[in-house]
Design an enzyme around this catalytic site. Structure first.
Site, PDB file in Angstrom:
ATOM      1  N   ARG A 104       0.817  -1.225   0.000  1.00 61.44           N
ATOM      2  CA  ARG A 104       0.000   0.000   0.000  1.00 61.44           C
ATOM      3  C   ARG A 104       0.849   1.274   0.000  1.00 61.44           C
ATOM      4  O   ARG A 104       0.507   2.277   0.615  1.00 61.44           O
ATOM      5  CB  ARG A 104      -0.978  -0.007   1.191  1.00 61.44           C
ATOM      6  CG  ARG A 104      -2.069  -1.060   1.041  1.00 61.44           C
ATOM      7  CD  ARG A 104      -2.981  -1.086   2.239  1.00 61.44           C
ATOM      8  NE  ARG A 104      -2.252  -1.496   3.422  1.00 61.44           N
ATOM      9  CZ  ARG A 104      -2.581  -1.182   4.671  1.00 61.44           C
ATOM     10  NH1 ARG A 104      -3.644  -0.441   4.892  1.00 61.44           N
ATOM     11  NH2 ARG A 104      -1.870  -1.611   5.682  1.00 61.44           N
ATOM     12  N   LYS A 124      -1.074   4.362  -1.317  1.00 68.22           N
ATOM     13  CA  LYS A 124      -2.011   4.908  -0.321  1.00 68.22           C
ATOM     14  C   LYS A 124      -1.274   5.848   0.632  1.00 68.22           C
ATOM     15  O   LYS A 124      -1.682   6.984   0.864  1.00 68.22           O
ATOM     16  CB  LYS A 124      -2.643   3.748   0.457  1.00 68.22           C
ATOM     17  CG  LYS A 124      -3.443   4.187   1.671  1.00 68.22           C
ATOM     18  CD  LYS A 124      -3.612   3.047   2.657  1.00 68.22           C
ATOM     19  CE  LYS A 124      -4.321   3.509   3.912  1.00 68.22           C
ATOM     20  NZ  LYS A 124      -5.705   3.910   3.668  1.00 68.22           N
ATOM     21  N   GLU A 182     -17.541   1.445  17.053  1.00 68.21           N
ATOM     22  CA  GLU A 182     -16.843   0.396  16.301  1.00 68.21           C
ATOM     23  C   GLU A 182     -15.308   0.434  16.365  1.00 68.21           C
ATOM     24  O   GLU A 182     -14.641   0.050  15.402  1.00 68.21           O
ATOM     25  CB  GLU A 182     -17.298   0.402  14.818  1.00 68.21           C
ATOM     26  CG  GLU A 182     -18.807   0.305  14.640  1.00 68.21           C
ATOM     27  CD  GLU A 182     -19.264   0.331  13.165  1.00 68.21           C
ATOM     28  OE1 GLU A 182     -18.430   0.056  12.278  1.00 68.21           O
ATOM     29  OE2 GLU A 182     -20.441   0.603  12.921  1.00 68.21           O
ATOM     30  N   HIS A 223     -28.799   0.293   7.003  1.00 70.92           N
ATOM     31  CA  HIS A 223     -28.107   1.440   6.424  1.00 70.92           C
ATOM     32  C   HIS A 223     -27.629   1.082   5.022  1.00 70.92           C
ATOM     33  O   HIS A 223     -27.077   0.009   4.800  1.00 70.92           O
ATOM     34  CB  HIS A 223     -26.909   1.832   7.305  1.00 70.92           C
ATOM     35  CG  HIS A 223     -25.978   2.770   6.618  1.00 70.92           C
ATOM     36  ND1 HIS A 223     -26.316   4.074   6.342  1.00 70.92           N
ATOM     37  CD2 HIS A 223     -24.739   2.587   6.098  1.00 70.92           C
ATOM     38  CE1 HIS A 223     -25.315   4.647   5.696  1.00 70.92           C
ATOM     39  NE2 HIS A 223     -24.355   3.766   5.541  1.00 70.92           N
ATOM     40  N   HIS A 262     -17.775  11.712   3.145  1.00 70.40           N
ATOM     41  CA  HIS A 262     -16.607  11.387   2.324  1.00 70.40           C
ATOM     42  C   HIS A 262     -15.693  12.585   2.137  1.00 70.40           C
ATOM     43  O   HIS A 262     -14.590  12.452   1.635  1.00 70.40           O
ATOM     44  CB  HIS A 262     -17.045  10.854   0.966  1.00 70.40           C
ATOM     45  CG  HIS A 262     -17.855   9.604   1.076  1.00 70.40           C
ATOM     46  ND1 HIS A 262     -19.221   9.608   0.987  1.00 70.40           N
ATOM     47  CD2 HIS A 262     -17.500   8.333   1.325  1.00 70.40           C
ATOM     48  CE1 HIS A 262     -19.665   8.375   1.154  1.00 70.40           C
ATOM     49  NE2 HIS A 262     -18.641   7.576   1.367  1.00 70.40           N
TER      50      HIS A 262
HETATM   51  N1  GLN Z   1     -21.824   0.925  10.448  1.00 67.12           N
HETATM   52  C1  GLN Z   1     -20.823   1.175   9.453  1.00 67.12           C
HETATM   53  C2  GLN Z   1     -19.999   2.394   9.827  1.00 67.12           C
HETATM   54  O1  GLN Z   1     -20.541   3.298  10.356  1.00 67.12           O
HETATM   55  C3  GLN Z   1     -21.443   1.372   8.089  1.00 67.12           C
HETATM   56  C4  GLN Z   1     -20.394   1.613   7.043  1.00 67.12           C
HETATM   57  C5  GLN Z   1     -20.896   1.639   5.623  1.00 67.12           C
HETATM   58  O2  GLN Z   1     -22.034   1.863   5.356  1.00 67.12           O
HETATM   59  N2  GLN Z   1     -20.063   1.412   4.669  1.00 67.12           N
HETATM   60  O3  GLN Z   1     -18.829   2.470   9.577  1.00 67.12           O
HETATM   61 ZN    ZN Z   2     -22.579   3.864   4.561  1.00 65.15          ZN
END
Ligand code: GLN
Ligand code: ZN
Length: 757
Positions: free
Chosen positions: A22, A25, A488, A645, A698
């Site tokens: 990578r 990157k 997470e 989602h 993003h």
């Molecule tokens: N729960 C994931 C996050 O918040 C969803 C990521 C995604 O939709 N690609 O990172």
């Molecule tokens: Zn997403």
């Protein structure tokens, strides 16, 4: 007419470019952060190109793709090539900064949209075509790479995205008509390019037209014939190789074959090639046969592939062996995987190993199967060992799935669920929440590195992750969000995290592939029957819940997304594999519920990604995808709120399926595509709650309160307040804590303002 270049025999359609470790990157991100200059970035890029090319030549390819390198994306490169960047970046003087601004936006300029490249997990930048877009040739990049390759003595074959694919994937803006209407103007620019390349003495030019295996264009065959008759008829040009991939060509195949192009590439992994025999015009073409899978990691059945190639040889002027598509979609090499068991290793081929398969097959085609009998023997042994491995057949799992399917995987009626959930959760109107992840802080990265290096033990690692969770909960409470998440931190990746805990998956050590721009993912290998030995998330979520009185959402990845972002087994229908993953997720939702969690989100951002490219195949896919989601979410009570989602896509074709998922709350990307999605949801009778993303995560840009409030007011025109949620359009892990804090402060303020209004 120019003289036809000598046919090649062994090639690949493109290769990975992020670097075996990578390197690209890291260099690009340093450049963005202002930590290195352009010279240093360009030096890294040049080294990567040089190493790639020389390894391909050393392995035995006699034609090597160039111009497949990219600082961000090949479709964006094509927009630059044909002078189609949007006018809002015109003011940026430096061409590289202009390029990155188009891709990522900056403080003043919103970026171009990004969406999935056909049915892969690679995202391309969507070019914008405005009424005043005029194309103009800008061949600096392709000429630069060509020169570099030649200086190195590489048998270079420049690769560009074709005009049909470019326009079909572009978006009309500012009231412009469908971009494909500008085909003639664009083809004129390609004609100029062909002239320039001919002048440079280029033998072969590869023009990628994957759009021809889809139904995106109504009259693809006719447009292909017109375009390539015109380009093929140019007085001065290189030999043209039209590459198609990801599916079957159908009537675009005879149409292309009638044009003067010298070579046609077909994907014989995704397609059957059955139609090839019926096209007499192929008799004077070079057929580039994609028999080695460019996007999945299974070893090729060499005997079978050689049989296919020999049959094809009867109908074409000559046959070249190739990968089915660019190997951009697979990791560099198996060499760096020291953790693989011997059986698994012998079933696999990554990018480099695929090149050796191509070369072996080309030799077999030239000299006969005996010339590669050792390679064929090894390939046959691998196939046998895979068939007989017990990990590929778990009857207990298979029986449980049949039993649940037989009793129907359904939840109670939606209004009964809504009442039960409101009773339990007592949320305000326009509840605010986030999608799951919070910034990957340096503390998280250090903890992961320390664990890997053996500097800390698992207990210490978990302690540090819990500290992160506590920080994120505190931040959300301070911000005043209504539904919290744990952030997470313990997840390296939303698919890999689960794959590491499920039987039937193998997680690679260095199997990185580009997802978009500088972002890479490491898709796990789903090789066997899937089973969940023990709960995967319950401890983390209950810990987060113990820190707050606000509800914390449990966070799971859905079965379709787990499939889409893994390398999946190719020995059974995807639907069967999906049901196995769904059962594991279902068991997890039930355990979360038992632990007192009231809201569980099952992410399916990849729902659209696996959508078949041909219309006739779509319904069957959507049926099994919806079934898998419902299997995974129907094990809980009415009072447990299921969220899902979705992101990264034009939802048009899957909009009905989104409604069929029957999640209580659906958060969906809308910030980049401006709320259009709400009208579409209404049109299919969707009546559950929805959280259209109100800001684009993003981009580093921080949205203002008024801007978010305006989006919410716009959303309220389509959705009543009691069904509307307020959230960003995706997880926050790629952003900084400062950006996230500021943005969410604005999000909460905007929700309060609109609630009060
Ligand atoms: N729960 C994931 C996050 O918040 C969803 C990521 C995604 O939709 N690609 O990172
Ligand atoms: Zn997403």
């Amino acid at each position: 007419m120019s003289t036809t270049a000598r046919p090649f025999t062994a090639t690949i359609l493109g290769s990975p470019r992020i670097g075996p470790n990578r390197e690209l990157k890291r260099a690009v991100e340093k450049y963005w952060a202002g930590r290195i200059g352009r010279d240093e970035l360009e030096a890294v890029a040049a080294t990567l190109r040089r190493d790639t090319w020389s390894s391909l030549v050393a392995a035995g390819l006699d034609s090597v793709p160039v111009n497949t390198f990219s600082y961000y994306d090949q479709v964006l490169d094509t927009a630059v090539l044909v002078g189609a960047l949007p006018s809002r970046v015109d003011g940026i003087a430096d061409d590289l900064d202009r390029y990155f601004a188009a891709a990522r936006g900056n403080d003043e300029i919103p970026p171009l949209e990004m969406t999935k490249w056909f049915d892969t997990n690679y995202h391309y930048i969507v070019p914008e075509i405005a009424p005043d877009t005029t194309f103009a040739l800008n061949p600096a990049k392709v000429l630069g790479e060509l020169e570099e390759a030649r200086a190195q003595g590489i048998p270079a074959r420049p690769v560009i995205v074709g005009p049909l694919t470019f326009l079909a994937l572009s978006k009309a803006v500012e009231g412009a008509d469908a971009p494909i209407g500008q085909l003639d103007d664009l083809v004129a620019v390609y004609a100029e390019l062909l002239d320039v390349l001919a002048e440079k003495g280029v033998g072969w030019l590869q023009i990628d037209e994957p759009v021809l295996v889809t139904d995106i264009l109504d009259n693809a065959a006719e447009l292909a014939e017109r375009t390539y008759t015109r380009l093929g008829g140019l007085a001065r040009r290189p030999s043209i190789f039209v590459a198609t991939y990801f599916g079957e060509l159908d009537d675009a195949l005879p149409a292309l074959a009638r044009t003067p192009v010298e070579a046609i590439g077909v994907d014989l992994v995704a397609g059957t090639g059955a139609a090839l025999a019926a096209v007499p015009e192929l008799a004077d073409k070079l057929l580039v046969a994609g028999v080695v899978d460019g996007r999945n990691i299974w070893r090729t059945d060499l005997e079978d592939a050689l049989g296919t190639l020999s049959t094809l040889l009867a109908g074409a002027r000559s046959v070249a062996v190739s990968t089915s598509c660019s190997t951009l979609h697979v990791p560099y090499t198996l060499d760096t995987e020291d953790d693989l068991d011997a059986a698994l290793r012998c079933w696999l081929a990554f990018g480099f190993e695929k090149v050796t398969e191509v070369v072996a097959l080309a030799r077999g085609l030239e000299d006969g199967g005996e010339a590669i009998s050792a390679e064929i023997g090894a390939s046959n042994a691998a196939i046998e060992s895979r068939k007989s491995d017990p990990r590929l057949n778990n009857n207990q799992i298979r029986n449980r799935i049949s039993a649940i399917a037989a009793s129907g995987a359904n939840r109670g009626p939606a209004d009964r669920r809504r009442a039960a959930q409101q009773d339990r959760l007592k949320l305000p109107a326009l509840p605010t929440t986030t999608i799951g992840s919070y910034p990957q802080t340096s503390a998280i990265r250090i903890a992961r590195a320390d664990l890997r290096a053996g500097k800390i033990d698992v207990a210490e690692y978990e302690r540090r992750m819990k500290a992160e969770i506590a920080d994120v909960i505190k931040l959300q409470e301070q911000l005043g969000l209504d539904v919290l998440v744990h952030g997470e931190p313990e997840r390296n990746d939303m698919v890999q995290y689960f794959a590491e805990q499920l039987d039937g998956f193998f997680a690679t050590q260095n199997g990185w592939v580009q997802s978009y721009g500088s972002r890479c993912v490491r898709p796990p290998i789903l090789y066997g029957d899937v089973a969940r030995p023990k709960p995967m998330t319950v401890e983390w979520i209950t810990y987060a819940q113990s820190l707050t009185d606000k509800p914390v959402k449990g966070m799971l990845t859905g079965p379709v997304t787990i499939l889409a972002w893994s390398f999946v087994r190719d020995d059974q229908p995807l639907a069967d594999t999906a049901a196995q993953v769904a059962l594991a997720i279902r068991d997890e939702t039930v355990d979360l519920q038992s632990a007192g969690i009231a809201i569980i989100q099952v992410d399916e951002p990849a729902l659209r990604e696996l959508l078949p490219l041909r219309s006739k195949d779509k319904e069957a896919y959507l049926n099994w995808a919806v079934d898998a989601f419902r299997l995974s979410t129907s094990g809980v009570d009415d009072s447990t709120q299921i969220h899902t989602h979705l992101c990264y896509s034009e939802f048009g074709e899957v909009i009905g399926a989104i409604a069929d998922l029957d999640a209580d709350v659906t958060s969906i990307e809308a910030a980049r595509s401006h709320m259009e999605v709400l009208g579409d949801l209404n049109a299919v009778g969707f009546s559950n709650s929805v959280g259209p993303g109100v800001y684009d995560i993003h981009s580093p840009r921080i949205p203002g309160v008024e801007e978010i409030a305006m989006s919410l007011r716009e959303a309220l025109r389509a959705v009543p307040a009691e069904r509307l949620w307020v959230n960003p359009d995706c997880g926050l892990k790629t952003r900084t804590t400062a950006e996230v804090t500021e943005s969410l402060k604005h999000l909460v303020a905007a929700a309060a303002e609109v609630r009060g209004a």
